[in-house]
Design an enzyme around this catalytic site. Structure first.
Site, PDB file in Angstrom:
ATOM      1  N   HIS A  89       0.403   4.707   8.660  1.00 31.75           N
ATOM      2  CA  HIS A  89       1.030   5.445   7.407  1.00 31.75           C
ATOM      3  C   HIS A  89       1.680   6.368   7.101  1.00 31.75           C
ATOM      4  O   HIS A  89       1.259   7.588   7.873  1.00 31.75           O
ATOM      5  CB  HIS A  89      -0.341   5.424   6.195  1.00 31.75           C
ATOM      6  CG  HIS A  89      -1.443   6.203   6.984  1.00 31.75           C
ATOM      7  ND1 HIS A  89      -2.237   6.186   7.605  1.00 31.75           N
ATOM      8  CD2 HIS A  89      -1.421   7.614   6.553  1.00 31.75           C
ATOM      9  CE1 HIS A  89      -3.414   7.268   8.040  1.00 31.75           C
ATOM     10  NE2 HIS A  89      -2.691   8.515   7.329  1.00 31.75           N
ATOM     11  N   VAL A 126      -6.962   7.627   9.750  1.00 30.79           N
ATOM     12  CA  VAL A 126      -7.685   6.502   9.397  1.00 30.79           C
ATOM     13  C   VAL A 126      -6.020   5.863  10.565  1.00 30.79           C
ATOM     14  O   VAL A 126      -4.749   6.079  10.292  1.00 30.79           O
ATOM     15  CB  VAL A 126      -6.359   6.673   8.046  1.00 30.79           C
ATOM     16  CG1 VAL A 126      -6.771   4.525   7.871  1.00 30.79           C
ATOM     17  CG2 VAL A 126      -7.676   6.732   6.972  1.00 30.79           C
ATOM     18  N   ASP A 182      -2.805   7.046  -2.824  1.00 30.98           N
ATOM     19  CA  ASP A 182      -3.534   7.972  -1.500  1.00 30.98           C
ATOM     20  C   ASP A 182      -4.801   8.152  -2.796  1.00 30.98           C
ATOM     21  O   ASP A 182      -4.714   8.466  -4.135  1.00 30.98           O
ATOM     22  CB  ASP A 182      -3.005   9.312  -1.263  1.00 30.98           C
ATOM     23  CG  ASP A 182      -4.154   9.976  -0.530  1.00 30.98           C
ATOM     24  OD1 ASP A 182      -3.420   9.572   0.795  1.00 30.98           O
ATOM     25  OD2 ASP A 182      -5.364  10.637  -0.481  1.00 30.98           O
ATOM     26  N   ILE A 183      -6.016   8.141  -2.799  1.00 29.28           N
ATOM     27  CA  ILE A 183      -7.520   8.160  -3.018  1.00 29.28           C
ATOM     28  C   ILE A 183      -7.946  10.044  -3.465  1.00 29.28           C
ATOM     29  O   ILE A 183      -8.995   9.987  -4.161  1.00 29.28           O
ATOM     30  CB  ILE A 183      -8.599   7.754  -2.723  1.00 29.28           C
ATOM     31  CG1 ILE A 183     -10.157   6.774  -3.754  1.00 29.28           C
ATOM     32  CG2 ILE A 183      -9.162   7.744  -1.317  1.00 29.28           C
ATOM     33  CD1 ILE A 183     -10.826   6.153  -2.495  1.00 29.28           C
ATOM     34  N   HIS A 203       3.092   9.429   4.000  1.00 30.10           N
ATOM     35  CA  HIS A 203       2.715   9.858   3.307  1.00 30.10           C
ATOM     36  C   HIS A 203       3.500  10.511   2.698  1.00 30.10           C
ATOM     37  O   HIS A 203       4.428  11.447   3.523  1.00 30.10           O
ATOM     38  CB  HIS A 203       2.146  10.827   3.493  1.00 30.10           C
ATOM     39  CG  HIS A 203       0.261  10.959   4.120  1.00 30.10           C
ATOM     40  ND1 HIS A 203      -0.512  11.229   3.660  1.00 30.10           N
ATOM     41  CD2 HIS A 203       0.305  10.848   5.269  1.00 30.10           C
ATOM     42  CE1 HIS A 203      -1.609  11.043   3.915  1.00 30.10           C
ATOM     43  NE2 HIS A 203      -1.058  11.413   5.298  1.00 30.10           N
TER      44      HIS A 203
HETATM   45  P1  AMP Z   1      -3.748  10.854   7.825  1.00 30.07           P
HETATM   46  O1  AMP Z   1      -5.225  11.937   7.770  1.00 30.07           O
HETATM   47  O2  AMP Z   1      -2.633  11.131   7.488  1.00 30.07           O
HETATM   48  O3  AMP Z   1      -4.782   9.708   8.551  1.00 30.07           O
HETATM   49  O4  AMP Z   1      -4.141  10.642   6.399  1.00 30.07           O
HETATM   50  C1  AMP Z   1      -5.389   9.668   5.362  1.00 30.07           C
HETATM   51  C2  AMP Z   1      -5.282   9.354   3.824  1.00 30.07           C
HETATM   52  O5  AMP Z   1      -5.866   8.140   4.100  1.00 30.07           O
HETATM   53  C3  AMP Z   1      -5.679  10.580   3.404  1.00 30.07           C
HETATM   54  O6  AMP Z   1      -4.792  11.198   3.006  1.00 30.07           O
HETATM   55  C4  AMP Z   1      -7.288   9.967   2.253  1.00 30.07           C
HETATM   56  O7  AMP Z   1      -7.047  10.540   0.930  1.00 30.07           O
HETATM   57  C5  AMP Z   1      -6.573   8.616   2.776  1.00 30.07           C
HETATM   58  N1  AMP Z   1      -7.550   7.127   1.975  1.00 30.07           N
HETATM   59  C6  AMP Z   1      -8.299   7.870   2.146  1.00 30.07           C
HETATM   60  N2  AMP Z   1      -9.232   6.225   2.419  1.00 30.07           N
HETATM   61  C7  AMP Z   1      -8.834   5.167   1.329  1.00 30.07           C
HETATM   62  C8  AMP Z   1      -8.954   4.622   1.107  1.00 30.07           C
HETATM   63  N3  AMP Z   1      -9.667   4.120   0.273  1.00 30.07           N
HETATM   64  N4  AMP Z   1      -7.402   4.799  -0.278  1.00 30.07           N
HETATM   65  C9  AMP Z   1      -6.502   5.800  -0.348  1.00 30.07           C
HETATM   66  N5  AMP Z   1      -6.173   6.522   0.219  1.00 30.07           N
HETATM   67  C10 AMP Z   1      -7.088   6.346   1.217  1.00 30.07           C
END
Ligand code: AMP
Length: 161
Positions: free
Chosen positions: A115, A111, A45-46, A117
């Protein structure tokens, strides 16, 4: 909207081109990958909750749990187990592991490529669930039973699979 000159989902390998994760899976955006097989990939995760925070992502387009093929969901969990064990053995701070999946805006999904976590936990890591007041005043047993009855009925109404 997909134009006729754009590759279809099969040609793209099933990736949804409209989410950031599809771009990561397709190599258009950078990510730190730790795992990949024919069904899922895992990358960091970024914006990690704790160092090592990993996302396990299906390769196939699936915005929600309802769209996720069950075999892919099973693989996501299996890989999350392996990542959890790897985090514990990695030397990163990791006294425990949380799994978290947000299905829908109300659940905190940002997103729309599903996914899972996987993130390390340790004493004083700063992460806390904020629980509603009702949590501290549990409902009568009958209310819990009524909710269970609704869920059992909905499960029975599902198609097998
Ligand atoms: P969610 O709120 O469960 O949809 O989580 C989305 C996750 O995606 C968050 O923890 C973000 O930090 C992560 N995220 C968004 N853009 C990126 C990226 N380019 N690379 C890695 N993680 C990302």
């Amino acid at each position: 909207m997909q134009g006729e000159d754009q590759p279809n989902a099969v040609q793209r390998g099933g990736f949804d081109p409209h989410t950031v994760f599809a771009k990561i899976l397709g190599g258009e955006l950078p990510a730190t990958f730790v795992y990949r097989d024919e069904l899922v990939a895992a990358f960091l995760d970024i914006q990690p909750i704790t160092p090592g925070h990993t996302l396990v992502v299906p390769l196939v387009k699936a915005a929600s749990l309802a769209e996720l093929p069950p075999a892919t969901g099973a693989r996501m969990f299996t890989v999350a187990q392996r990542v959890g064990a790897a985090l514990r053995g990695s030397g990163l701070a990791c006294e425990g592991v949380n799994l978290f999946l947000a299905d829908g805006v109300a659940a905190g999904q940002t997103v729309f490529h599903l996914h899972l976590h996987v993130f390390p936990r340790y004493a004083d890591d700063g992460f806390r669930w904020k629980l509603p007041e009702r949590y501290y005043q549990p409902p009568p047993r009958a209310d819990i039973e009524a909710a269970g009855e609704r869920i059992r009925a909905a499960l029975e109404g599902q198609r097998p699979g």
